[in-house]
Design an enzyme around this catalytic site. Sequence first.
Site, PDB file in Angstrom:
ATOM      1  N   CYS A   1      15.342 -13.458  -4.045  1.00  0.00           N
ATOM      2  CA  CYS A   1      14.559 -14.670  -4.230  1.00  0.00           C
ATOM      3  C   CYS A   1      13.436 -14.665  -3.213  1.00  0.00           C
ATOM      4  O   CYS A   1      13.429 -13.871  -2.280  1.00  0.00           O
ATOM      5  CB  CYS A   1      15.437 -15.894  -4.002  1.00  0.00           C
ATOM      6  SG  CYS A   1      16.949 -15.865  -4.979  1.00  0.00           S
TER       7      CYS A   1
ATOM      8  N   ARG B   1       9.695 -11.489  -6.859  1.00  0.00           N
ATOM      9  CA  ARG B   1      11.022 -11.425  -6.247  1.00  0.00           C
ATOM     10  C   ARG B   1      12.082 -12.112  -7.110  1.00  0.00           C
ATOM     11  O   ARG B   1      13.284 -11.967  -6.879  1.00  0.00           O
ATOM     12  CB  ARG B   1      11.011 -12.071  -4.866  1.00  0.00           C
ATOM     13  CG  ARG B   1      10.057 -11.406  -3.896  1.00  0.00           C
ATOM     14  CD  ARG B   1       9.980 -12.161  -2.599  1.00  0.00           C
ATOM     15  NE  ARG B   1      11.166 -11.987  -1.789  1.00  0.00           N
ATOM     16  CZ  ARG B   1      11.306 -11.093  -0.830  1.00  0.00           C
ATOM     17  NH1 ARG B   1      10.302 -10.269  -0.547  1.00  0.00           N
ATOM     18  NH2 ARG B   1      12.418 -10.977  -0.144  1.00  0.00           N
TER      19      ARG B   1
ATOM     20  N   TRP C   1      16.024 -15.639  -8.240  1.00  0.00           N
ATOM     21  CA  TRP C   1      16.652 -14.652  -9.128  1.00  0.00           C
ATOM     22  C   TRP C   1      18.143 -14.973  -9.077  1.00  0.00           C
ATOM     23  O   TRP C   1      18.787 -14.826  -8.048  1.00  0.00           O
ATOM     24  CB  TRP C   1      16.391 -13.224  -8.651  1.00  0.00           C
ATOM     25  CG  TRP C   1      16.995 -12.206  -9.570  1.00  0.00           C
ATOM     26  CD1 TRP C   1      16.620 -11.944 -10.852  1.00  0.00           C
ATOM     27  CD2 TRP C   1      18.089 -11.332  -9.295  1.00  0.00           C
ATOM     28  NE1 TRP C   1      17.422 -10.960 -11.391  1.00  0.00           N
ATOM     29  CE2 TRP C   1      18.329 -10.562 -10.453  1.00  0.00           C
ATOM     30  CE3 TRP C   1      18.899 -11.122  -8.184  1.00  0.00           C
ATOM     31  CZ2 TRP C   1      19.333  -9.603 -10.530  1.00  0.00           C
ATOM     32  CZ3 TRP C   1      19.913 -10.156  -8.255  1.00  0.00           C
ATOM     33  CH2 TRP C   1      20.110  -9.411  -9.422  1.00  0.00           C
TER      34      TRP C   1
ATOM     35  N   ASN D   1      17.687 -16.940   0.360  1.00  0.00           N
ATOM     36  CA  ASN D   1      17.626 -15.654  -0.328  1.00  0.00           C
ATOM     37  C   ASN D   1      18.797 -14.831   0.164  1.00  0.00           C
ATOM     38  O   ASN D   1      18.953 -14.641   1.378  1.00  0.00           O
ATOM     39  CB  ASN D   1      16.300 -14.942   0.011  1.00  0.00           C
ATOM     40  CG  ASN D   1      16.286 -13.495  -0.471  1.00  0.00           C
ATOM     41  OD1 ASN D   1      16.935 -13.166  -1.466  1.00  0.00           O
ATOM     42  ND2 ASN D   1      15.573 -12.646   0.234  1.00  0.00           N
ATOM     43  N   GLY D   2      19.630 -14.338  -0.740  1.00  0.00           N
ATOM     44  CA  GLY D   2      20.798 -13.543  -0.341  1.00  0.00           C
ATOM     45  C   GLY D   2      22.038 -14.078  -1.013  1.00  0.00           C
ATOM     46  O   GLY D   2      21.957 -14.770  -2.032  1.00  0.00           O
TER      47      GLY D   2
ATOM     48  N   GLU E   1      13.949   8.501 -16.133  1.00  0.00           N
ATOM     49  CA  GLU E   1      12.985   7.489 -15.681  1.00  0.00           C
ATOM     50  C   GLU E   1      12.234   6.884 -16.881  1.00  0.00           C
ATOM     51  O   GLU E   1      12.016   5.677 -16.949  1.00  0.00           O
ATOM     52  CB  GLU E   1      12.016   8.129 -14.672  1.00  0.00           C
ATOM     53  CG  GLU E   1      10.792   7.319 -14.293  1.00  0.00           C
ATOM     54  CD  GLU E   1      11.100   5.989 -13.612  1.00  0.00           C
ATOM     55  OE1 GLU E   1      12.264   5.669 -13.383  1.00  0.00           O
ATOM     56  OE2 GLU E   1      10.146   5.247 -13.352  1.00  0.00           O
TER      57      GLU E   1
ATOM     58  N   LYS F   1      12.236   2.964 -17.844  1.00  0.00           N
ATOM     59  CA  LYS F   1      11.006   2.164 -17.988  1.00  0.00           C
ATOM     60  C   LYS F   1      10.991   1.441 -19.330  1.00  0.00           C
ATOM     61  O   LYS F   1      10.680   0.259 -19.405  1.00  0.00           O
ATOM     62  CB  LYS F   1       9.752   3.043 -17.907  1.00  0.00           C
ATOM     63  CG  LYS F   1       9.323   3.577 -16.573  1.00  0.00           C
ATOM     64  CD  LYS F   1       8.768   2.577 -15.608  1.00  0.00           C
ATOM     65  CE  LYS F   1       9.851   1.978 -14.776  1.00  0.00           C
ATOM     66  NZ  LYS F   1      10.227   2.654 -13.563  1.00  0.00           N
TER      67      LYS F   1
ATOM     68  N   GLU G   1      13.632  -1.407 -19.499  1.00  0.00           N
ATOM     69  CA  GLU G   1      13.470  -2.622 -18.694  1.00  0.00           C
ATOM     70  C   GLU G   1      12.312  -3.506 -19.145  1.00  0.00           C
ATOM     71  O   GLU G   1      12.389  -4.714 -19.001  1.00  0.00           O
ATOM     72  CB  GLU G   1      13.449  -2.362 -17.184  1.00  0.00           C
ATOM     73  CG  GLU G   1      12.407  -1.469 -16.625  1.00  0.00           C
ATOM     74  CD  GLU G   1      12.549  -1.323 -15.086  1.00  0.00           C
ATOM     75  OE1 GLU G   1      11.911  -0.414 -14.564  1.00  0.00           O
ATOM     76  OE2 GLU G   1      13.250  -2.100 -14.428  1.00  0.00           O
TER      77      GLU G   1
ATOM     78  N   HIS H   1      25.940  18.482 -26.919  1.00  0.00           N
ATOM     79  CA  HIS H   1      27.335  18.215 -26.557  1.00  0.00           C
ATOM     80  C   HIS H   1      27.757  16.788 -26.891  1.00  0.00           C
ATOM     81  O   HIS H   1      28.720  16.286 -26.316  1.00  0.00           O
ATOM     82  CB  HIS H   1      27.545  18.526 -25.068  1.00  0.00           C
ATOM     83  CG  HIS H   1      27.314  19.958 -24.730  1.00  0.00           C
ATOM     84  ND1 HIS H   1      28.169  20.960 -25.132  1.00  0.00           N
ATOM     85  CD2 HIS H   1      26.290  20.574 -24.081  1.00  0.00           C
ATOM     86  CE1 HIS H   1      27.694  22.129 -24.722  1.00  0.00           C
ATOM     87  NE2 HIS H   1      26.557  21.920 -24.090  1.00  0.00           N
TER      88      HIS H   1
ATOM     89  N   LYS I   1      12.373  -7.747  -8.605  1.00  0.00           N
ATOM     90  CA  LYS I   1      11.716  -6.566  -8.051  1.00  0.00           C
ATOM     91  C   LYS I   1      12.628  -5.825  -7.089  1.00  0.00           C
ATOM     92  O   LYS I   1      12.682  -4.608  -7.075  1.00  0.00           O
ATOM     93  CB  LYS I   1      10.424  -6.996  -7.346  1.00  0.00           C
ATOM     94  CG  LYS I   1       9.632  -5.853  -6.745  1.00  0.00           C
ATOM     95  CD  LYS I   1       9.066  -4.952  -7.818  1.00  0.00           C
ATOM     96  CE  LYS I   1       8.428  -3.708  -7.252  1.00  0.00           C
ATOM     97  NZ  LYS I   1       8.362  -2.642  -8.269  1.00  0.00           N
TER      98      LYS I   1
HETATM   99  O1  M6R Z   1      13.155  -1.136  -3.894  1.00  0.00           O
HETATM  100  P1  M6R Z   1      14.000   0.008  -4.412  1.00  0.00           P
HETATM  101  O2  M6R Z   1      13.201   1.221  -4.672  1.00  0.00           O
HETATM  102  O3  M6R Z   1      15.175   0.292  -3.508  1.00  0.00           O
HETATM  103  O4  M6R Z   1      14.577  -0.503  -5.778  1.00  0.00           O
HETATM  104  C1  M6R Z   1      15.463   0.292  -6.519  1.00  0.00           C
HETATM  105  C2  M6R Z   1      15.600  -0.193  -7.943  1.00  0.00           C
HETATM  106  O5  M6R Z   1      16.041  -1.525  -7.963  1.00  0.00           O
HETATM  107  C3  M6R Z   1      14.272  -0.106  -8.697  1.00  0.00           C
HETATM  108  O6  M6R Z   1      13.758   1.190  -8.707  1.00  0.00           O
HETATM  109  C4  M6R Z   1      14.442  -0.580 -10.164  1.00  0.00           C
HETATM  110  O7  M6R Z   1      15.254   0.301 -10.856  1.00  0.00           O
HETATM  111  C5  M6R Z   1      13.077  -0.723 -10.830  1.00  0.00           C
HETATM  112  N1  M6R Z   1      13.007  -1.963 -11.535  1.00  0.00           N
HETATM  113  C6  M6R Z   1      12.764   0.383 -11.774  1.00  0.00           C
HETATM  114  O8  M6R Z   1      11.540   0.216 -12.416  1.00  0.00           O
END
Ligand code: M6R
Length: 607
Positions: A2, A27, A74, A98-99, A479, A483, A486, A502, A602
């Site tokens: 957050c 955030r 969040w 936050n936490g 990756e 992408k 998400e 397999h 994020k």
């Molecule tokens: O800040 P970080 O690189 O440690 O974050 C890791 C993941 O949370 C981050 O890469 C997440 O998977 C992204 N949303 C991917 O696009």
Amino acid sequence: MCGIIGIVGKEQVADRLVDGLRRMEYRGYDSAGVCTVEGGQLIRRRAEGKLNNLVIELARNPAPGLIGIAHTRWATHGAPTTSNAHPHATGEVALVHNGIIENFKPLREALIARGRKFESETDTEVVAHLVSEQVEAGLSPQDAVKAVLPTLRGAFALAIAFRTHDDMLIGARLGSPLVVGYGEGETYLGSDALALAPLTQKITYLEEGDWVVITRDGAQIFDAANNPVTRAIVASGATAAAIEKGNYRHFMQKEIFEQPVVVAQTLRSYLRRVDQSVALPQIDFDLSTINRVTIVACGTSYYAGMVAKYWFEQFARLPVDIDVASEFRYRDPVLEPGGLALFISQSGETADTLAALRHCKAAGQTIAVVVNVPTSSMAREADLLLPTHAGPEIGVASTKAFTCQLAVLAALAAHLAVKRGQVSREEEAAIVNHLVETPAALNAALSHDEEIAAMAHLIAPARDVLYLGRGPDYPLALEGALKLKEISYIHAEGYASGEMKHGPIALIDEAVPVIVLAPSGPLFEKTVSNMQEVRARGGKVVLISDAEGIAEAGEGCLATIEMPKVHPLIAPLVYAVPVQLLAYHVAVAKGTDVDQPRNLAKSVTVE
Ligand code: M6R
């Protein structure tokens, strides 16, 4: 995670609090709220959903006052509703958090037994009640906070306002970041320097366990043992412009297009053009004695680590273990003396990765960190800090941070190889030359943007998409799938091309597009065979390759995307671009919220 902000001001704060939240919306964006203190009243306004809903609420019901706190959420405990939105308040106290308060259940039960009434399902509300109890019993705000902090377990950054104090806020941090900002007759609290960028450049980063009393005259900081301490005031360097979209439609798009510049910027700090060598920051230990590397990260950063595993093994002949951070600690890994534990993170605050780092530190490993936020917890706890210079990444989907991580990891691989006598000076110079070519190759890859946009409609209707790659392109397949998932909400999976037969091949039919990442080279023919296996079963292939690869295998594909012909070392950086652009344009075609996809944040500062 957050975002939190607090202002003890000399002018009205509500609009400025909302402005700060706008810069922290990346955030979390499940709900937002503010609370000001005016005329002995706590004035609280909250709204479910995006920040604009709070703006509408404030237009209907203003929150006057020269002092206040605010939050963008969040959700962790409790649905993203208005009643679960922060600030949480009693009659005396309002706070934002936050936490996670891990021991909130027993605390809540005890508070209920003492007759306290709860209005939310959050972990946070217990802190408001605990502080309030102390204040109601006659303690000063400082003594109340001092009494409550040791009872909390978990991670928190807190900003607390008191009904009877319109001249003071209290902040505290443990495990979640919190900064103090200093203005002219005003003082601020914020989750990060970006939140405070238009207000001040003078920042103090609080340390673990610190708590702080801010007034219009400044800040008094105490450590975990309640001793007054002095912490450095530094220039934040954060600019409001760095977090604006400019002419781009989305932050993600802007960040994809920034890659040639930020990768060049990052490489500049690791490559010495004069003697074509790789130079790491000064360190007081000998990297040639490292006998094993353990890489730990999450999400996209983990995939950067997977690529690095290929490089460290191939160039430096160093054995590498790699794990996602959430699994690492709990499998009780064997960590032998002489090991380098390498953590990769954009934010430097991801709770799982940070916990893994601390585990490795306690086990005597040397800690290296590749991180984009140089003031983050991970950066501060590293023995070897390897910064990426991607600048603030706001889009939730990581793009430029990934390619900058790869740039640093390639330089590190080359450096380790030199230190271990695995590559000669000439070979090192050749590696440096290839890396120097990366920004131009990224530009060439970006020039296919319109073409990729034009083919997005081929992918947008799909329910499932598969990505295939071999060697260092396998993590790129993972990756690409992440992408797409998400930001477009299409189910996607990445596979090592050879693994397809397999099992996953059973999924193939004409409704499942298969994106194949295959630069020409020694592995190309094998990947093409896997691609033919897909096509033989009616699968629709999008081939991403160079001119040579497309000439050899492009016929009969649903589409092809041509990348420049590059050295295999930099191919993962270059091939990141089309998978990012494809996900981006598919999401735009589907009309999803590209920069703030549902359910995500994020940086994930909870385990
Ligand atoms: O800040 P970080 O690189 O440690 O974050 C890791 C993941 O949370 C981050 O890469 C997440 O998977 C992204 N949303 C991917 O696009």
